[in-house]
Design an enzyme around this catalytic site. Structure first.
Site, PDB file in Angstrom:
ATOM      1  N   CYS A 158      -3.292  14.632 -21.087  1.00  0.00           N
ATOM      2  CA  CYS A 158      -2.975  13.580 -22.067  1.00  0.00           C
ATOM      3  C   CYS A 158      -2.762  12.225 -21.397  1.00  0.00           C
ATOM      4  O   CYS A 158      -2.609  11.213 -22.086  1.00  0.00           O
ATOM      5  CB  CYS A 158      -1.751  13.978 -22.894  1.00  0.00           C
ATOM      6  SG  CYS A 158      -0.207  13.894 -21.977  1.00  0.00           S
TER       7      CYS A 158
ATOM      8  N   GLN B 214       0.842  -1.202   0.000  1.00  0.00           N
ATOM      9  CA  GLN B 214       0.000   0.000   0.000  1.00  0.00           C
ATOM     10  C   GLN B 214       0.878   1.254   0.000  1.00  0.00           C
ATOM     11  O   GLN B 214       0.388   2.360  -0.161  1.00  0.00           O
ATOM     12  CB  GLN B 214      -0.899   0.002   1.244  1.00  0.00           C
ATOM     13  CG  GLN B 214      -1.826  -1.197   1.347  1.00  0.00           C
ATOM     14  CD  GLN B 214      -2.453  -1.321   2.732  1.00  0.00           C
ATOM     15  OE1 GLN B 214      -3.369  -0.592   3.077  1.00  0.00           O
ATOM     16  NE2 GLN B 214      -1.905  -2.216   3.545  1.00  0.00           N
TER      17      GLN B 214
ATOM     18  N   HIS C 268      -1.402   1.381  -4.508  1.00  0.00           N
ATOM     19  CA  HIS C 268      -1.845   2.773  -4.336  1.00  0.00           C
ATOM     20  C   HIS C 268      -0.939   3.746  -5.079  1.00  0.00           C
ATOM     21  O   HIS C 268      -1.001   4.962  -4.884  1.00  0.00           O
ATOM     22  CB  HIS C 268      -1.933   3.122  -2.845  1.00  0.00           C
ATOM     23  CG  HIS C 268      -2.995   2.343  -2.137  1.00  0.00           C
ATOM     24  ND1 HIS C 268      -3.010   2.168  -0.776  1.00  0.00           N
ATOM     25  CD2 HIS C 268      -4.070   1.676  -2.616  1.00  0.00           C
ATOM     26  CE1 HIS C 268      -4.061   1.427  -0.448  1.00  0.00           C
ATOM     27  NE2 HIS C 268      -4.724   1.115  -1.528  1.00  0.00           N
TER      28      HIS C 268
ATOM     29  N   PRO D  27       3.439  -4.151  16.007  1.00  0.00           N
ATOM     30  CA  PRO D  27       3.574  -3.982  17.464  1.00  0.00           C
ATOM     31  C   PRO D  27       2.209  -3.854  18.141  1.00  0.00           C
ATOM     32  O   PRO D  27       2.080  -4.140  19.328  1.00  0.00           O
ATOM     33  CB  PRO D  27       4.380  -2.701  17.619  1.00  0.00           C
ATOM     34  CG  PRO D  27       4.343  -2.002  16.312  1.00  0.00           C
ATOM     35  CD  PRO D  27       4.037  -3.028  15.267  1.00  0.00           C
TER      36      PRO D  27
ATOM     37  N   GLY E  64       2.839  -4.508   9.103  1.00  0.00           N
ATOM     38  CA  GLY E  64       2.762  -3.066   9.321  1.00  0.00           C
ATOM     39  C   GLY E  64       1.612  -2.367   8.666  1.00  0.00           C
ATOM     40  O   GLY E  64       1.774  -1.296   8.071  1.00  0.00           O
TER      41      GLY E  64
ATOM     42  N   ALA F  27       8.754  -4.351  12.522  1.00  0.00           N
ATOM     43  CA  ALA F  27       9.088  -5.081  11.285  1.00  0.00           C
ATOM     44  C   ALA F  27      10.585  -5.332  11.168  1.00  0.00           C
ATOM     45  O   ALA F  27      11.012  -6.459  10.893  1.00  0.00           O
ATOM     46  CB  ALA F  27       8.586  -4.293  10.075  1.00  0.00           C
TER      47      ALA F  27
HETATM   48  C1  BV8 Z   1     -11.968   2.485  -3.732  1.00  0.00           C
HETATM   49  C2  BV8 Z   1      -2.318   6.698  -1.441  1.00  0.00           C
HETATM   50  C3  BV8 Z   1     -13.761   2.216  -5.329  1.00  0.00           C
HETATM   51  C4  BV8 Z   1      -2.425   8.137  -1.057  1.00  0.00           C
HETATM   52  C5  BV8 Z   1      -4.011   5.552  -0.128  1.00  0.00           C
HETATM   53  C6  BV8 Z   1     -15.486  -0.284   2.319  1.00  0.00           C
HETATM   54  C7  BV8 Z   1     -15.754   0.089   3.604  1.00  0.00           C
HETATM   55  C8  BV8 Z   1     -15.456   1.414   4.037  1.00  0.00           C
HETATM   56  C9  BV8 Z   1     -14.860   2.349   3.181  1.00  0.00           C
HETATM   57  C10 BV8 Z   1     -14.586   1.961   1.901  1.00  0.00           C
HETATM   58  C11 BV8 Z   1     -14.917   0.671   1.462  1.00  0.00           C
HETATM   59  N1  BV8 Z   1     -14.531   0.581   0.179  1.00  0.00           N
HETATM   60  C12 BV8 Z   1     -14.000   1.772  -0.231  1.00  0.00           C
HETATM   61  C13 BV8 Z   1     -14.019   2.624   0.805  1.00  0.00           C
HETATM   62  C14 BV8 Z   1     -13.528   3.974   0.793  1.00  0.00           C
HETATM   63  C15 BV8 Z   1     -12.006   4.062   1.060  1.00  0.00           C
HETATM   64  C16 BV8 Z   1     -11.629   3.554   2.423  1.00  0.00           C
HETATM   65  O1  BV8 Z   1     -11.235   2.418   2.624  1.00  0.00           O
HETATM   66  N2  BV8 Z   1     -11.722   4.479   3.407  1.00  0.00           N
HETATM   67  C17 BV8 Z   1     -11.272   4.127   4.782  1.00  0.00           C
HETATM   68  C18 BV8 Z   1     -10.650   5.371   5.407  1.00  0.00           C
HETATM   69  C19 BV8 Z   1     -12.409   3.575   5.593  1.00  0.00           C
HETATM   70  N3  BV8 Z   1     -11.247   3.298   0.051  1.00  0.00           N
HETATM   71  C20 BV8 Z   1     -11.032   3.921  -1.145  1.00  0.00           C
HETATM   72  O2  BV8 Z   1     -11.433   5.032  -1.428  1.00  0.00           O
HETATM   73  C21 BV8 Z   1     -10.233   3.116  -2.169  1.00  0.00           C
HETATM   74  N4  BV8 Z   1     -10.862   3.205  -3.453  1.00  0.00           N
HETATM   75  O3  BV8 Z   1     -12.440   1.692  -2.941  1.00  0.00           O
HETATM   76  O4  BV8 Z   1     -12.493   2.781  -4.988  1.00  0.00           O
HETATM   77  C22 BV8 Z   1     -14.737   2.878  -4.453  1.00  0.00           C
HETATM   78  C23 BV8 Z   1     -14.681   4.267  -4.350  1.00  0.00           C
HETATM   79  C24 BV8 Z   1     -15.626   4.867  -3.517  1.00  0.00           C
HETATM   80  C25 BV8 Z   1     -16.537   4.127  -2.746  1.00  0.00           C
HETATM   81  C26 BV8 Z   1     -16.549   2.728  -2.885  1.00  0.00           C
HETATM   82  C27 BV8 Z   1     -15.624   2.086  -3.724  1.00  0.00           C
HETATM   83  C28 BV8 Z   1      -8.835   3.742  -2.367  1.00  0.00           C
HETATM   84  C29 BV8 Z   1      -8.013   3.598  -1.161  1.00  0.00           C
HETATM   85  C30 BV8 Z   1      -6.577   4.075  -1.454  1.00  0.00           C
HETATM   86  C31 BV8 Z   1      -6.351   5.470  -0.951  1.00  0.00           C
HETATM   87  N5  BV8 Z   1      -4.918   5.821  -1.058  1.00  0.00           N
HETATM   88  N6  BV8 Z   1      -2.700   5.872  -0.295  1.00  0.00           N
HETATM   89  C32 BV8 Z   1      -1.133   8.635  -0.472  1.00  0.00           C
HETATM   90  O5  BV8 Z   1      -0.385   7.845   0.145  1.00  0.00           O
HETATM   91  O6  BV8 Z   1      -0.888   9.831  -0.648  1.00  0.00           O
HETATM   92  S1  BV8 Z   1      -4.495   4.719   1.321  1.00  0.00           S
HETATM   93  C33 BV8 Z   1      -3.213   4.990   2.465  1.00  0.00           C
HETATM   94  O7  BV8 Z   1      -3.808   4.837   3.745  1.00  0.00           O
HETATM   95  C34 BV8 Z   1      -2.086   3.995   2.441  1.00  0.00           C
HETATM   96  O8  BV8 Z   1      -1.691   3.647   1.138  1.00  0.00           O
HETATM   97  C35 BV8 Z   1      -2.666   2.823   3.221  1.00  0.00           C
HETATM   98  O9  BV8 Z   1      -3.488   2.049   2.393  1.00  0.00           O
HETATM   99  C36 BV8 Z   1      -3.552   3.534   4.229  1.00  0.00           C
HETATM  100  C37 BV8 Z   1      -2.815   3.682   5.530  1.00  0.00           C
HETATM  101  O10 BV8 Z   1      -2.819   2.418   6.133  1.00  0.00           O
HETATM  102  P1  BV8 Z   1      -1.417   1.756   6.626  1.00  0.00           P
HETATM  103  O11 BV8 Z   1      -0.462   1.728   5.485  1.00  0.00           O
HETATM  104  O12 BV8 Z   1      -1.784   0.491   7.288  1.00  0.00           O
HETATM  105  O13 BV8 Z   1      -0.826   2.837   7.652  1.00  0.00           O
HETATM  106  P2  BV8 Z   1      -1.390   3.252   9.104  1.00  0.00           P
HETATM  107  O14 BV8 Z   1      -0.638   4.446   9.519  1.00  0.00           O
HETATM  108  O15 BV8 Z   1      -2.888   3.298   9.089  1.00  0.00           O
HETATM  109  O16 BV8 Z   1      -1.002   2.009  10.051  1.00  0.00           O
HETATM  110  C38 BV8 Z   1       0.359   1.708  10.251  1.00  0.00           C
HETATM  111  C39 BV8 Z   1       0.387   0.365  10.982  1.00  0.00           C
HETATM  112  O17 BV8 Z   1       1.754  -0.003  11.160  1.00  0.00           O
HETATM  113  C40 BV8 Z   1      -0.259   0.403  12.370  1.00  0.00           C
HETATM  114  O18 BV8 Z   1      -1.053  -0.762  12.557  1.00  0.00           O
HETATM  115  C41 BV8 Z   1       0.941   0.402  13.327  1.00  0.00           C
HETATM  116  O19 BV8 Z   1       0.657  -0.281  14.529  1.00  0.00           O
HETATM  117  C42 BV8 Z   1       1.967  -0.365  12.496  1.00  0.00           C
HETATM  118  N7  BV8 Z   1       3.377  -0.040  12.805  1.00  0.00           N
HETATM  119  C43 BV8 Z   1       3.878   1.128  13.258  1.00  0.00           C
HETATM  120  N8  BV8 Z   1       5.248   1.020  13.382  1.00  0.00           N
HETATM  121  C44 BV8 Z   1       5.563  -0.246  12.976  1.00  0.00           C
HETATM  122  C45 BV8 Z   1       4.373  -0.916  12.594  1.00  0.00           C
HETATM  123  N9  BV8 Z   1       4.356  -2.188  12.135  1.00  0.00           N
HETATM  124  C46 BV8 Z   1       5.569  -2.832  12.071  1.00  0.00           C
HETATM  125  N10 BV8 Z   1       6.754  -2.238  12.401  1.00  0.00           N
HETATM  126  C47 BV8 Z   1       6.785  -0.971  12.864  1.00  0.00           C
HETATM  127  N11 BV8 Z   1       7.948  -0.421  13.180  1.00  0.00           N
HETATM  128 ZN    ZN Z   2       0.112  15.908 -21.021  1.00  0.00          ZN
END
Ligand code: BV8
Ligand code: ZN
Length: 239
Positions: free
Chosen positions: A130, A101, A119, A214, A187, A231
């Site tokens: 274009c 992701q 993503h 974690p 992660g 990780a």
């Molecule tokens: C779509 C690019 C068709 C941008 C990103 C069903 C139910 C509810 C909502 C929806 C659904 N279907 C669709 C939706 C809407 C939406 C969605 O899911 N909303 C959420 C907020 C509920 N999804 C979409 O819009 C998707 N498109 O479905 O299109 C559609 C459209 C409309 C309606 C229906 C269908 C598109 C989603 C993609 C968006 N773009 N990224 C950018 O980066 O600039 S998402 C972005 O956020 C990331 O890419 C990633 O996916 C997400 C963040 O999550 P994580 O990567 O897990 O990061 P986070 O900080 O949350 O967690 C970190 C974890 O690591 C923690 O658990 C922590 O404990 C752990 N950690 C911390 N340190 C460590 C560690 N682990 C290991 N080691 C460590 N050291």
């Molecule tokens: Zn162009």
């Protein structure tokens, strides 16, 4: 933990087909802020506020300033031992696929080749007129950046909230999740869909699923083993 670690290491070593799903947590140990972590906010904006086509239409300068801030930050970061271990999994297991992701490009920099950046990638731009897609490593990137072919406004080649993932990526990921013996979920908070549903697809297809995080996540209830740790410390121990 030791016995769980041993079990997961055995399963990975014996896997005929291995898949890995990663989120921001795997890059946290490289110093890249996560989305939901304390350091995830920019000017008090959440990713969901800025990573949308509506936000870009409303104020493309603001969105590009955010992406430029992230590019400047990521440009100074390097893959960590967890990224490197994932490259080693790819080398060892004939049938391997990585689903990330993360848009930071650190898996590619580490040497991963069998992957879907579902993503997008922060080092790619796309023309809003274009449609041309190009690599762009300018740091800083001129705000606003324009297409050298048609002078159209460029946007990050990234999947924003409300935008669908590419059909090709979804098909490739679905094939990997339905055929893998083992899935490692590293992660990710398991909140953003469709990626948040991937682990259950693999589980329902009979895979052994292990989580490395974690903290507890919505995945913790469905996986076979949850390895609580960072990780960069845990993933290399699975080699
Ligand atoms: C779509 C690019 C068709 C941008 C990103 C069903 C139910 C509810 C909502 C929806 C659904 N279907 C669709 C939706 C809407 C939406 C969605 O899911 N909303 C959420 C907020 C509920 N999804 C979409 O819009 C998707 N498109 O479905 O299109 C559609 C459209 C409309 C309606 C229906 C269908 C598109 C989603 C993609 C968006 N773009 N990224 C950018 O980066 O600039 S998402 C972005 O956020 C990331 O890419 C990633 O996916 C997400 C963040 O999550 P994580 O990567 O897990 O990061 P986070 O900080 O949350 O967690 C970190 C974890 O690591 C923690 O658990 C922590 O404990 C752990 N950690 C911390 N340190 C460590 C560690 N682990 C290991 N080691 C460590 N050291
Ligand atoms: Zn162009």
């Amino acid at each position: 933990m030791a016995s769980d670690l041993g079990l997961v290491r055995e399963k990975v070593a014996a896997a005929r087909s291995l898949a890995v799903l990663t989120g921001a947590g795997i890059s946290a140990d490289s110093g890249v802020p996560t989305f939901r972590g304390a350091d995830g906010l920019w000017r008090n904006f959440r990713a969901e506020d800025l990573a949308t086509p509506e936000a870009f239409d409303r104020d493309p300068r603001l969105v590009w300033e955010w992406y430029n801030w992230r590019r400047e930050l990521i440009a100074t970061k390097r893959p960590n031992p967890a990224h490197t271990a994932v490259v080693e999994f790819e080398r060892r297991c004939a049938q391997f696929w990585l689903i990330t992701q993360n848009v930071d490009g650190l898996h590619r920099s580490a040497g991963s080749t069998k992957l879907s950046e579902i993503h997008g990638n922060i080092w790619k731009v796309r023309c809003t007129v274009c449609g041309v897609i190009e690599d762009n490593h300018d740091v800083p990137i001129p705000i606003l950046p324009f297409c050298r072919h048609c002078k159209g406004l460029l946007r990050p080649h990234i999947v924003w909230f409300g935008e669908s993932l590419s059909g090709g990526d979804l098909a490739r990921c679905s094939a990997a999740l339905r055929s893998c013996d083992v899935l490692l979920v590293i992660g990710t908070s398991g909140i953003v869909y469709p990626a948040a549903g991937f682990a259950s697809v693999a589980k329902e297809s009979g895979a052994f699923v292990a989580e490395i995080n974690p903290d507890a996540t919505p995945h913790s209830g469905l996986v076979d083993v949850s390895l609580k740790g960072r990780a960069k410390e845990v993933v290399p121990l699975l080699l």
